[in-house]
Design a protein around this motif. Structure first.
Motif, PDB file in Angstrom:
ATOM      1  N   ALA A  79       0.822  -1.211   0.000  1.00 16.16           N
ATOM      2  CA  ALA A  79       0.000   0.000   0.000  1.00 16.16           C
ATOM      3  C   ALA A  79       0.853   1.256   0.000  1.00 16.16           C
ATOM      4  N   LEU A  80       1.917   1.288   0.804  1.00 11.57           N
ATOM      5  CA  LEU A  80       2.762   2.474   0.886  1.00 11.57           C
ATOM      6  C   LEU A  80       3.576   2.672  -0.394  1.00 11.57           C
ATOM      7  N   GLY A  81       4.100   1.574  -0.961  1.00  8.46           N
ATOM      8  CA  GLY A  81       4.832   1.688  -2.218  1.00  8.46           C
ATOM      9  C   GLY A  81       3.946   2.181  -3.344  1.00  8.46           C
ATOM     10  N   LEU A  82       2.745   1.636  -3.425  1.00 11.09           N
ATOM     11  CA  LEU A  82       1.796   2.044  -4.459  1.00 11.09           C
ATOM     12  C   LEU A  82       1.348   3.482  -4.248  1.00 11.09           C
ATOM     13  N   SER A  83       1.096   3.856  -2.999  1.00  8.97           N
ATOM     14  CA  SER A  83       0.681   5.219  -2.688  1.00  8.97           C
ATOM     15  C   SER A  83       1.758   6.223  -3.098  1.00  8.97           C
ATOM     16  N   GLY A  84       3.025   5.900  -2.815  1.00 15.26           N
ATOM     17  CA  GLY A  84       4.108   6.800  -3.199  1.00 15.26           C
ATOM     18  C   GLY A  84       4.203   6.982  -4.703  1.00 15.26           C
ATOM     19  N   ALA A  85       4.061   5.883  -5.457  1.00 17.78           N
ATOM     20  CA  ALA A  85       4.121   5.973  -6.919  1.00 17.78           C
ATOM     21  C   ALA A  85       2.985   6.846  -7.456  1.00 17.78           C
ATOM     22  N   ILE A  86       1.795   6.703  -6.870  1.00 18.06           N
ATOM     23  CA  ILE A  86       0.663   7.517  -7.317  1.00 18.06           C
ATOM     24  C   ILE A  86       0.900   8.988  -7.007  1.00 18.06           C
ATOM     25  N   MET A  87       1.374   9.280  -5.786  1.00 23.60           N
ATOM     26  CA  MET A  87       1.610  10.679  -5.416  1.00 23.60           C
ATOM     27  C   MET A  87       2.664  11.328  -6.305  1.00 23.60           C
ATOM     28  N   GLN A  88       3.700  10.587  -6.634  1.00 26.47           N
ATOM     29  CA  GLN A  88       4.713  11.129  -7.523  1.00 26.47           C
ATOM     30  C   GLN A  88       4.151  11.377  -8.911  1.00 26.47           C
ATOM     31  N   GLY A  89       3.230  10.511  -9.349  1.00 28.64           N
ATOM     32  CA  GLY A  89       2.605  10.712 -10.648  1.00 28.64           C
ATOM     33  C   GLY A  89       1.622  11.866 -10.656  1.00 28.64           C
ATOM     34  N   VAL A  90       0.828  11.988  -9.607  1.00 23.61           N
ATOM     35  CA  VAL A  90      -0.180  13.052  -9.546  1.00 23.61           C
ATOM     36  C   VAL A  90       0.475  14.428  -9.464  1.00 23.61           C
ATOM     37  N   THR A  91       1.506  14.549  -8.653  1.00 22.52           N
ATOM     38  CA  THR A  91       2.150  15.853  -8.427  1.00 22.52           C
ATOM     39  C   THR A  91       3.323  16.105  -9.380  1.00 22.52           C
ATOM     40  N   ARG A  92       3.723  15.057 -10.126  1.00 25.80           N
ATOM     41  CA  ARG A  92       4.932  15.131 -10.962  1.00 25.80           C
ATOM     42  C   ARG A  92       6.119  15.599 -10.115  1.00 25.80           C
ATOM     43  N   ASN A  93       6.179  15.048  -8.915  1.00 25.78           N
ATOM     44  CA  ASN A  93       7.185  15.434  -7.925  1.00 25.78           C
ATOM     45  C   ASN A  93       7.949  14.186  -7.486  1.00 25.78           C
ATOM     46  N   PRO A  94       9.249  14.076  -7.804  1.00 26.29           N
ATOM     47  CA  PRO A  94      10.005  12.878  -7.439  1.00 26.29           C
ATOM     48  C   PRO A  94      10.214  12.718  -5.937  1.00 26.29           C
ATOM     49  N   LEU A  95       9.914  13.756  -5.156  1.00 28.94           N
ATOM     50  CA  LEU A  95      10.088  13.690  -3.708  1.00 28.94           C
ATOM     51  C   LEU A  95       8.798  13.341  -2.983  1.00 28.94           C
ATOM     52  N   ALA A  96       7.713  13.138  -3.717  1.00 35.68           N
ATOM     53  CA  ALA A  96       6.428  12.859  -3.081  1.00 35.68           C
ATOM     54  C   ALA A  96       6.437  11.485  -2.418  1.00 35.68           C
ATOM     55  N   ASP A  97       5.864  11.432  -1.224  1.00 29.79           N
ATOM     56  CA  ASP A  97       5.825  10.204  -0.432  1.00 29.79           C
ATOM     57  C   ASP A  97       4.864  10.458   0.718  1.00 29.79           C
ATOM     58  N   PRO A  98       4.063   9.469   1.126  1.00 25.71           N
ATOM     59  CA  PRO A  98       3.110   9.716   2.213  1.00 25.71           C
ATOM     60  C   PRO A  98       3.766  10.209   3.497  1.00 25.71           C
TER      61      PRO A  98
END
Length: 341
Positions: A79-98
């Motif tokens: 869940a956390l790995g998938l969530s991080g990938a989605i956040m990075q995609g949504v924000t186009r931010n390589p530093l995004a992470d829950p």
């Protein structure tokens, strides 16, 4: 000298299906290791008998007790790995992470407030509180990071998330410290861990994890279009705001449910998607399942390492992932700054 010698062909990536199968196999091996390794080692015979449901010996009983812990580590990591990938995609931010964006700490703060101020004791309510806290925090961080010129740049989002994370962590301590009756359990949960997992806890969060997974997989193609930029995605017929909201909902469900079950665990959603991109590229149809498998593997490995490092005691998995993730975070930041220069 030939043109091929001057401009060598780029190194080919391994077949994507092969990478996913190898990742799934590795997760399976780590799951077996997680069941076998602990204060008391378990031999192969007891391991197989325990997996078959027998509990006639101490080793077999140990397998039965460790199975929920292993399942929770795999599910929360995915869940956390998938969530991080989605956040990075949504924000186009390589530093995004829950964790870095403060979403995990926002979910934790909501749970703590519910327990301390409103007397909520039902474990089933923790999931709703965590998801609510995760959603409010995600909206707040994005709004703060969007202020000023340039909108929500990666650096502004990371700074807004880091500040929010620290502030919410301090608020959580401020709520907990005067309450001696709940302080012990909350402090242990705040570190982030999978010890003491039960199947009841897993069944409580599983529907939210499955819902987040389904929405995430349906959003894979939309995330590919969002990566092209909002204008181009809209020109190709995509409803940008709706696509971004749906993907964000998936990330909030996944990170909120994982936090409710395990406490705030950081850096999994940062490290894993970057590794998945190196192996599989940027296509989210492959990146998302790879991030889920990678997250499951990382959290299982971190849990095993925590047991081995502090044996016969154990180190909580949240501490181990922080030790792994902090250097990776620094490397990503330095790499991003070099690119911008």
């Amino acid at each position: 000298m030939s043109a091929a010698a001057i401009h060598p062909a780029p190194r080919a990536r391994p077949a994507r299906g092969t990478v996913l199968l190898a990742a799934a196999g590795l997760v399976g091996l780590l799951a077996l290791a997680s069941v076998a390794i602990g204060t008391r080692g378990v031999g192969l015979a007891d391991l197989l008998a325990g997996l078959a449901g027998r509990a006639e010996t101490i080793g077999q009983a140990a397998v039965t007790v460790r199975l929920p812990r292993t399942a929770l580590a795999a599910l929360a990591g995915a869940a956390l790995g998938l969530s991080g990938a989605i956040m990075q995609g949504v924000t186009r931010n390589p530093l995004a992470d829950p964790g870095i964006l403060g979403i995990n700490n926002g979910a934790a703060l909501a749970v703590v407030i519910g327990v301390a101020w409103f007397g909520i004791g039902a474990a089933s309510s923790y999931v709703w509180l965590a998801i609510l806290g995760a959603g409010v925090t995600a909206g707040f961080v994005y709004a703060v990071g969007s202020l000023g010129r340039g909108g929500a740049s990666p650096l502004k989002l990371a700074l807004a998330g880091a500040a929010t994370s620290v502030a919410f962590s301090s608020l959580t301590l401020a709520v907990v410290l005067p309450r001696a009756d709940i302080a012990g359990g909350i402090r242990s949960w705040q570190v982030g861990g999978v010890g003491g997992a039960t199947m009841e806890r897993i069944w409580l969060v599983l529907p939210f994890l499955l819902a987040g997974l389904a929405i995430a997989m349906l959003s894979a193609r939309k995330l590919n279009l969002l990566a092209l930029g909002d204008d181009l995605a809209a020109g190709l017929g995509e409803k940008v705001a709706l696509a971004r909201a749906a993907a964000a909902l998936a990330a909030i469900l996944l990170s909120g449910a994982a936090t409710a079950a395990c406490g705030p665990i950081g850096f999994v959603g940062l490290v894993v998607p970057h590794l998945a991109r190196l192996l599989l590229g940027v296509d989210h149809r492959w990146l998302l399942p790879a991030s889920a498998l990678g997250g499951a593997g990382l959290l299982l490995a971190a849990d095993i390492a925590g047991r081995l490092i502090a044996r016969p005691s154990e180190l909580e998995v949240g501490i181990v992932t922080a030790l792994i993730g902090a250097p990776v975070f620094i490397w990503i930041v330095r790499r991003q700054r070099v690119r911008e220069l």
